[in-house]
Design a protein around this motif. Structure first.
Motif, PDB file in Angstrom:
ATOM      1  N   ALA A 206       0.842  -1.203   0.000  1.00  0.00           N
ATOM      2  CA  ALA A 206       0.000   0.000   0.000  1.00  0.00           C
ATOM      3  C   ALA A 206       0.875   1.250   0.000  1.00  0.00           C
ATOM      4  CB  ALA A 206      -0.917   0.005   1.216  1.00  0.00           C
ATOM      5  N   SER A 207       0.465   2.252  -0.776  1.00  0.00           N
ATOM      6  CA  SER A 207       1.180   3.528  -0.766  1.00  0.00           C
ATOM      7  C   SER A 207       0.291   4.669  -0.284  1.00  0.00           C
ATOM      8  CB  SER A 207       1.733   3.855  -2.151  1.00  0.00           C
ATOM      9  OG  SER A 207       0.714   3.855  -3.115  1.00  0.00           O
ATOM     10  N   ARG A 208      -0.935   4.343   0.102  1.00  0.00           N
ATOM     11  CA  ARG A 208      -1.833   5.318   0.723  1.00  0.00           C
ATOM     12  C   ARG A 208      -2.644   4.575   1.786  1.00  0.00           C
ATOM     13  NH1 ARG A 208      -4.219  10.156  -1.270  1.00  0.00           N
ATOM     14  NH2 ARG A 208      -2.513  10.234  -2.787  1.00  0.00           N
ATOM     15  N   ILE A 209      -2.890   5.251   2.903  1.00  0.00           N
ATOM     16  CA  ILE A 209      -3.639   4.668   4.009  1.00  0.00           C
ATOM     17  C   ILE A 209      -4.831   5.570   4.323  1.00  0.00           C
ATOM     18  CG2 ILE A 209      -3.575   3.967   6.445  1.00  0.00           C
ATOM     19  CD1 ILE A 209      -1.746   2.255   4.709  1.00  0.00           C
ATOM     20  N   GLY A 210      -6.027   4.987   4.347  1.00  0.00           N
ATOM     21  CA  GLY A 210      -7.210   5.716   4.771  1.00  0.00           C
ATOM     22  C   GLY A 210      -7.514   5.374   6.217  1.00  0.00           C
ATOM     23  N   THR A 211      -7.601   6.397   7.071  1.00  0.00           N
ATOM     24  CA  THR A 211      -7.830   6.133   8.492  1.00  0.00           C
ATOM     25  C   THR A 211      -8.409   7.354   9.189  1.00  0.00           C
ATOM     26  OG1 THR A 211      -6.764   5.474  10.582  1.00  0.00           O
ATOM     27  CG2 THR A 211      -5.445   6.800   9.055  1.00  0.00           C
ATOM     28  N   SER A 212      -9.229   7.107  10.189  1.00  0.00           N
ATOM     29  CA  SER A 212      -9.718   8.179  11.055  1.00  0.00           C
ATOM     30  C   SER A 212      -8.817   8.353  12.274  1.00  0.00           C
ATOM     31  CB  SER A 212     -11.154   7.876  11.502  1.00  0.00           C
ATOM     32  OG  SER A 212     -11.204   6.637  12.193  1.00  0.00           O
ATOM     33  N   SER A 213      -7.761   7.548  12.346  1.00  0.00           N
ATOM     34  CA  SER A 213      -6.828   7.582  13.487  1.00  0.00           C
ATOM     35  C   SER A 213      -5.477   8.174  13.102  1.00  0.00           C
ATOM     36  CB  SER A 213      -6.633   6.162  14.039  1.00  0.00           C
ATOM     37  OG  SER A 213      -7.841   5.599  14.462  1.00  0.00           O
ATOM     38  N   GLY A 214      -5.485   9.098  12.143  1.00  0.00           N
ATOM     39  CA  GLY A 214      -4.238   9.649  11.623  1.00  0.00           C
ATOM     40  C   GLY A 214      -3.358  10.294  12.673  1.00  0.00           C
ATOM     41  N   VAL A 215      -3.949  11.112  13.547  1.00  0.00           N
ATOM     42  CA  VAL A 215      -3.160  11.799  14.579  1.00  0.00           C
ATOM     43  C   VAL A 215      -2.513  10.784  15.508  1.00  0.00           C
ATOM     44  CG1 VAL A 215      -3.292  13.336  16.575  1.00  0.00           C
ATOM     45  CG2 VAL A 215      -4.521  13.914  14.465  1.00  0.00           C
ATOM     46  N   LYS A 216      -3.280   9.819  15.969  1.00  0.00           N
ATOM     47  CA  LYS A 216      -2.760   8.770  16.850  1.00  0.00           C
ATOM     48  C   LYS A 216      -1.613   8.017  16.179  1.00  0.00           C
ATOM     49  CE  LYS A 216      -4.314   4.426  19.033  1.00  0.00           C
ATOM     50  NZ  LYS A 216      -3.763   3.410  18.111  1.00  0.00           N
ATOM     51  N   ILE A 217      -1.781   7.701  14.921  1.00  0.00           N
ATOM     52  CA  ILE A 217      -0.770   6.935  14.186  1.00  0.00           C
ATOM     53  C   ILE A 217       0.535   7.718  14.060  1.00  0.00           C
ATOM     54  CG2 ILE A 217      -0.198   6.104  11.854  1.00  0.00           C
ATOM     55  CD1 ILE A 217      -3.228   5.193  11.755  1.00  0.00           C
ATOM     56  N   ILE A 218       0.451   8.982  13.727  1.00  0.00           N
ATOM     57  CA  ILE A 218       1.668   9.793  13.593  1.00  0.00           C
ATOM     58  C   ILE A 218       2.352   9.980  14.942  1.00  0.00           C
ATOM     59  CG2 ILE A 218       2.589  12.070  12.988  1.00  0.00           C
ATOM     60  CD1 ILE A 218       1.918  10.268  10.595  1.00  0.00           C
ATOM     61  N   GLU A 219       1.581  10.189  15.996  1.00  0.00           N
ATOM     62  CA  GLU A 219       2.178  10.322  17.324  1.00  0.00           C
ATOM     63  C   GLU A 219       2.875   9.025  17.738  1.00  0.00           C
ATOM     64  OE1 GLU A 219       2.689  12.958  19.005  1.00  0.00           O
ATOM     65  OE2 GLU A 219       1.472  14.323  17.786  1.00  0.00           O
TER      66      GLU A 219
END
Length: 228
Positions: A206-219
């Protein structure tokens, strides 16, 4: 994986597609997307104009969901919705395939639908993504859908809406990658909520990720990077 924090953030479509949200929620979505430099905010079409104003001056795009989440609109309706979304300010479009016609083995219909939507995007400089909704498809159907995509050449093929009875799986991303190689990009979406899952999906192709947890993931990724 040697991705920088910004590189990972730029692979995320930060998603808010719930029906029971307010402008306050959308404002926060856009503010977070700007702060973390996400690629897009993935939203329903009715709120594109609102989000576009908040995102003005940033690199974050509006990613419009077309015929979402069931895909049960006519080709003409989907094309109109695609064009309308782009004219309102969407830079990317994720549309759901007509699963009924897949089950009818009507691959000519599926190809025509994909071709018209992808052409509408290409003519207007927008990125096109085809949502397979893999939880309802057999492996053979997924492979046939990949074959259609190889003919039409959307920018991305995508695993799921996140609203079906299943989520993105590593196996599906690997299958899709095996079918399309580097000719079409793959977006994984649906139930992806932590950095370990994200890294596994990227490793699978995958080269793109769809998520509603973007902030959590980056942190989480920041903490991971700080330990190295």
């Amino acid at each position: 994986m040697n991705l920088t924090i910004d590189e990972l953030a730029n692979m995320i479509d930060y998603t808010l597609l719930k029906p029971d949200i307010s402008n306050k929620d959308l404002f926060q979505l856009c503010q977070d997307a700007i702060k973390y430099n996400f690629k897009t905010v993935a939203i329903n079409n009715a709120v594109i104009l609102f989000c576009k104003k908040i995102l003005k001056g940033s690199n974050v795009l509006c990613d419009a969901a077309v015929s979402f989440p069931l895909g049960q609109s006519t080709i003409e309706t989907k094309v109109f919705e695609t064009i309308d979304a782009i004219e309102k300010g969407a830079g990317e479009v994720d549309y759901v395939v007509n699963i009924v016609e897949i089950k009818n083995d009507n691959w000519a219909y599926i190809e025509e639908e994909m071709r018209e939507i992808v052409e509408a995007c290409n003519e207007r400089g927008a990125i096109s993504k085809v949502i397979f909704e893999n939880c309802y498809l057999s492996d053979d159907e997924k492979k046939k859908l990949c074959e259609v995509a190889l003919k039409v050449k959307p920018t991305f093929i995508k695993t799921s809406t996140g609203f079906g009875n299943g989520v993105a799986t590593i196996e599906d991303v690997k299958l899709m990658k095996a079918c399309v190689g580097d000719n079409i990009k793959i977006k994984a979406a649906g139930g992806i909520r932590d950095i370990q899952s994200v890294l596994k999906f990227i490793e699978a192709g995958a080269s793109r990720i769809g998520t509603s947890s973007g902030v959590k993931i980056i942190e989480e990724y920041k903490k991971l990077k700080s330990k190295k």
